[in-house]
Design an enzyme around this catalytic site. Structure first.
Site, PDB file in Angstrom:
ATOM      1  N   LYS A   1       0.847  -1.201   0.000  1.00 31.18           N
ATOM      2  CA  LYS A   1       0.000   0.000   0.000  1.00 31.18           C
ATOM      3  C   LYS A   1       0.882   1.250   0.000  1.00 31.18           C
ATOM      4  CE  LYS A   1      -3.941  -1.840   2.626  1.00 31.18           C
ATOM      5  NZ  LYS A   1      -4.984  -1.563   1.629  1.00 31.18           N
TER       6      LYS A   1
ATOM      7  N   ARG B   1     -10.166 -11.584   2.024  1.00 31.66           N
ATOM      8  CA  ARG B   1     -11.032 -12.638   1.478  1.00 31.66           C
ATOM      9  C   ARG B   1     -10.358 -14.006   1.563  1.00 31.66           C
ATOM     10  NH1 ARG B   1     -11.577  -9.337  -4.041  1.00 31.66           N
ATOM     11  NH2 ARG B   1     -11.082  -7.684  -2.551  1.00 31.66           N
TER      12      ARG B   1
HETATM   13  N1  BES Z   1      -8.010  -3.751   4.318  1.00 34.24           N
HETATM   14  C1  BES Z   1      -8.172  -3.344   2.985  1.00 34.24           C
HETATM   15  C2  BES Z   1      -9.469  -2.602   2.732  1.00 34.24           C
HETATM   16  C3  BES Z   1      -9.656  -1.281   3.454  1.00 34.24           C
HETATM   17  C4  BES Z   1      -9.350  -0.105   2.802  1.00 34.24           C
HETATM   18  C5  BES Z   1     -10.170  -1.237   4.704  1.00 34.24           C
HETATM   19  C6  BES Z   1      -9.551   1.087   3.441  1.00 34.24           C
HETATM   20  C7  BES Z   1     -10.375  -0.032   5.346  1.00 34.24           C
HETATM   21  C8  BES Z   1     -10.065   1.134   4.708  1.00 34.24           C
HETATM   22  C9  BES Z   1      -8.163  -4.558   2.068  1.00 34.24           C
HETATM   23  O1  BES Z   1      -7.383  -5.608   2.493  1.00 34.24           O
HETATM   24  C10 BES Z   1      -7.645  -4.092   0.755  1.00 34.24           C
HETATM   25  O2  BES Z   1      -6.570  -3.601   0.716  1.00 34.24           O
HETATM   26  N2  BES Z   1      -8.432  -4.253  -0.276  1.00 34.24           N
HETATM   27  C11 BES Z   1      -8.051  -3.810  -1.579  1.00 34.24           C
HETATM   28  C12 BES Z   1      -8.622  -4.801  -2.568  1.00 34.24           C
HETATM   29  C13 BES Z   1      -8.128  -4.579  -3.974  1.00 34.24           C
HETATM   30  C14 BES Z   1      -6.652  -4.886  -4.080  1.00 34.24           C
HETATM   31  C15 BES Z   1      -8.904  -5.450  -4.909  1.00 34.24           C
HETATM   32  C16 BES Z   1      -8.619  -2.421  -1.819  1.00 34.24           C
HETATM   33  O3  BES Z   1      -9.714  -2.152  -1.352  1.00 34.24           O
HETATM   34  O4  BES Z   1      -7.941  -1.616  -2.430  1.00 34.24           O
HETATM   35 ZN    ZN Z   2      -5.348  -5.486   1.941  1.00 32.80          ZN
END
Ligand code: BES
Ligand code: ZN
Ligand code: ZN
Length: 539
Positions: free
Chosen positions: A310, A384
């Site tokens: 990230k 997931r």
């Molecule tokens: N934990 C994150 C989602 C999240 C984002 C929670 C902001 C709370 C606040 C999750 O694991 C994630 O990073 N999801 C990705 C999925 C994508 C790579 C398909 C996302 O939402 O960008």
């Molecule tokens: Zn994530």
């Protein structure tokens, strides 16, 4: 008689510790009434042993009409020979919703009295907003009032039940909460108590609901080096230790491996911190063989994204990526404290998502507990993977219903923001219960689609049965994630709550301070309470 002072329209008489600042209009109006002005706060509230008092006041229905005190306000007004009502009317314009005025020295037991606007009387369920506005108004008003008492450093506050002691208690306990464990300078501790004794049971219930949410807030807010998977599990175990009808299993990595939870393990192996599978059995039902409600929570104690790292800005918030696990485990702690008559099983796969030489790489294929293969196209879509295995395991309990909560997708935040958690469910019966519960708690849910349309976007995968991301990149990201989870569900009453949008609070929920929100813990508790009253056959 002029009802309120001309200049500024603000009650200077009520300004804390500032008697000299009385507006002439107020002073003379008080004199005409033949009353002494309230004693000024000459340090009376600091360590003098008196309590604070928070009283609600409704907006007057007509312009110029007398203030509408609550019944507790009325009783207090009689106790001080009508001085409260008079001061309220001379001190300024009618108090708007959430606005406060402080009076010092009205009564020796209560050196400081905060009067706070409740909005209109008889506010009930608002069909546009999908919540009970009266309850929300009480929570917000009481929270503001209690914080004012806290600012005055008065250690104890009595709270007007405002006609709904549960909502008042929730406002007080949620409104005062702050995570300050690691700071030397902390806000003073204030203990809220019910003013009067008529609604004690409802007050106690509100305290437990709010303490449940505060537990989730605490776990989410704490830094990831303090709340590791094992620390999370131990914290919950300690909270449940005193209940003889609760069993807690802290399953180590070897157990996870024998369960063939290959998807969960693939995420965990990137971190030096060992994973934990937390399993809680609460047996509140009349019979231990009664079918349980199974709650599952995503427990990523830190989500760096893994190899699909990230951006660094804001990454610290990913310490709360165990918000699903925090909400479901805290809901079970609360259910146990309330002694709810049903059986609940809580499952929380806990691990970190880190980049390392052992981490999942984009394109890797892993095998979940039910044998399905998953291509990990983005290591940041890790939630997931944990849930796939936990949901498979959840099916071994002959559940009445399976409900999972997860801070799963940024796309959920884009869709609904912090207004409501998204609910993806295959059961209208389950949806109705969750929805009705959320109207009461004000911690709302909103139904989202589980169309085949989205399933196709995760099953069209080059190397495996499923890809962990939708093939059209970000489009419908919350829906493709839910469609992915559905591939691990055979139960006919399942709901997935994507709580990413409600993870934290800036200022949207007035009775929560800025920080991790612990949502939707109270909705899960209320849902469980309703389920325990529902004899509906869910086979
Ligand atoms: N934990 C994150 C989602 C999240 C984002 C929670 C902001 C709370 C606040 C999750 O694991 C994630 O990073 N999801 C990705 C999925 C994508 C790579 C398909 C996302 O939402 O960008
Ligand atoms: Zn994530
Ligand atoms: Zn995550």
């Amino acid at each position: 008689m002029r009802r309120w002072a001309r200049r500024g329209g603000r009650c200077e008489a009520a300004r804390r510790a500032a008697p000299a600042m009385l507006l002439p209009g107020v002073r003379s109006a008080a004199r005409r009434l033949g009353r002494d002005l309230p004693l000024a706060c000459r340090g009376c509230s600091r360590g003098a042993g008196g309590k604070g008092l928070v009283l609600g006041i409704y907006s007057s229905e007509k312009d110029g009409a007398a203030a509408l005190l609550t019944s507790a306000g009325d009783a207090f007004d009689r106790l001080v020979s009508g001085r409260l009502r008079e001061l309220v009317s001379i001190c300024g314009p009618p108090l708007k919703k959430g606005k406060t005025r402080i009076f010092h020295g009205l009564h020796q037991d209560f050196p400081s009295v905060v009067v706070v606007g409740l909005g209109k009387k008889n506010a009930g369920v608002n069909d546009q907003e999908n919540w009970n506005e009266g309850k929300e108004n009480i929570r917000a008003a009481v929270a503001v009032g209690c914080r004012q008492i806290q600012d005055l450093e008065i250690p104890c506050v009595e709270v007007d039940p405002c006609g709904d002691a549960q909502a008042a208690a929730e406002g007080a306990v949620l409104g005062l909460h702050e995570y300050s464990e690691l700071k030397r300078k902390k806000k003073p501790v204030v203990t809220p108590q019910l003013h009067g004794s008529a609604e004690n049971e409802a007050w106690q219930k509100g305290v437990l609901y709010a303490q449940g949410q505060n537990l989730a807030r605490y776990l989410m807010e704490a830094p990831a080096n303090y709340i590791t998977p094992i620390k999370f599990a131990e914290h919950i175990e300690q909270k449940l230790r005193s209940f003889s009808n609760v069993k807690v299993h802290i399953r180590p990595e070897s157990w996870i491996a024998t369960q063939q939870m290959g998807a969960f393990l693939s995420v965990a192996k990137g971190s030096a911190e060992p994973p934990i599978f937390l399993e809680i059995h609460y047996s509140g039902g009349a019979n231990t063989s009664e079918r349980p409600l199974v709650l599952v929570g995503k427990g990523v104690t830190f989500d760096s994204g893994g190899i699909s790292l990230k951006p660094s800005s804001g990454m610290d918030a990913m310490r709360a990526d165990m918000g699903g696990a925090a909400a479901v485990c805290s809901a079970i702690v609360t259910a146990a404290a309330l002694n709810l008559p049903l059986n609940i099983i809580g499952l929380a796969p806990l691990c970190e998502n880190m980049p390392s030489g052992k981490a999942n790489k984009p394109g890797d294929v892993v095998r979940a507990k039910n044998g399905k293969t998953i291509q990990v196209d983005n290591t940041d879509a890790e939630g997931r993977l944990l849930l796939a295995d936990a949901l498979c395991y959840a099916h071994s309990f002959n559940a009445r219903a399976i409900v999972n909560a997860a801070t799963l997708t940024g796309a959920m935040d884009v869709a609904l923001g912090s207004a409501a958690a998204g609910v993806f469910t295959n059961s209208s019966w389950l949806w109705n219960h969750l929805y009705e519960a959320s109207i009461v708690t004000g911690d709302r849910v909103w139904r989202m689609p589980l169309f085949e349309h989205y399933t196709k976007q995760v099953t069209d995968c080059p190397l495996a049965d499923l890809s962990n991301i939708g093939k059209y990149s970000r489009a419908g990201g919350a829906c493709t994630a839910a469609a992915f989870l559905k591939e691990f569900v055979t139960a006919s009453h399942w709901a997935h709550l994507d709580i990413a949008g409600v993870m934290s609070n800036k200022d949207e929920v007035p009775y929560l301070r800025k920080g991790m929100a612990g949502r939707p813990t109270r909705t899960l508790v209320e849902f469980a309470a309703r389920l325990s009253q529902d004899s509906h056959n869910t086979t």
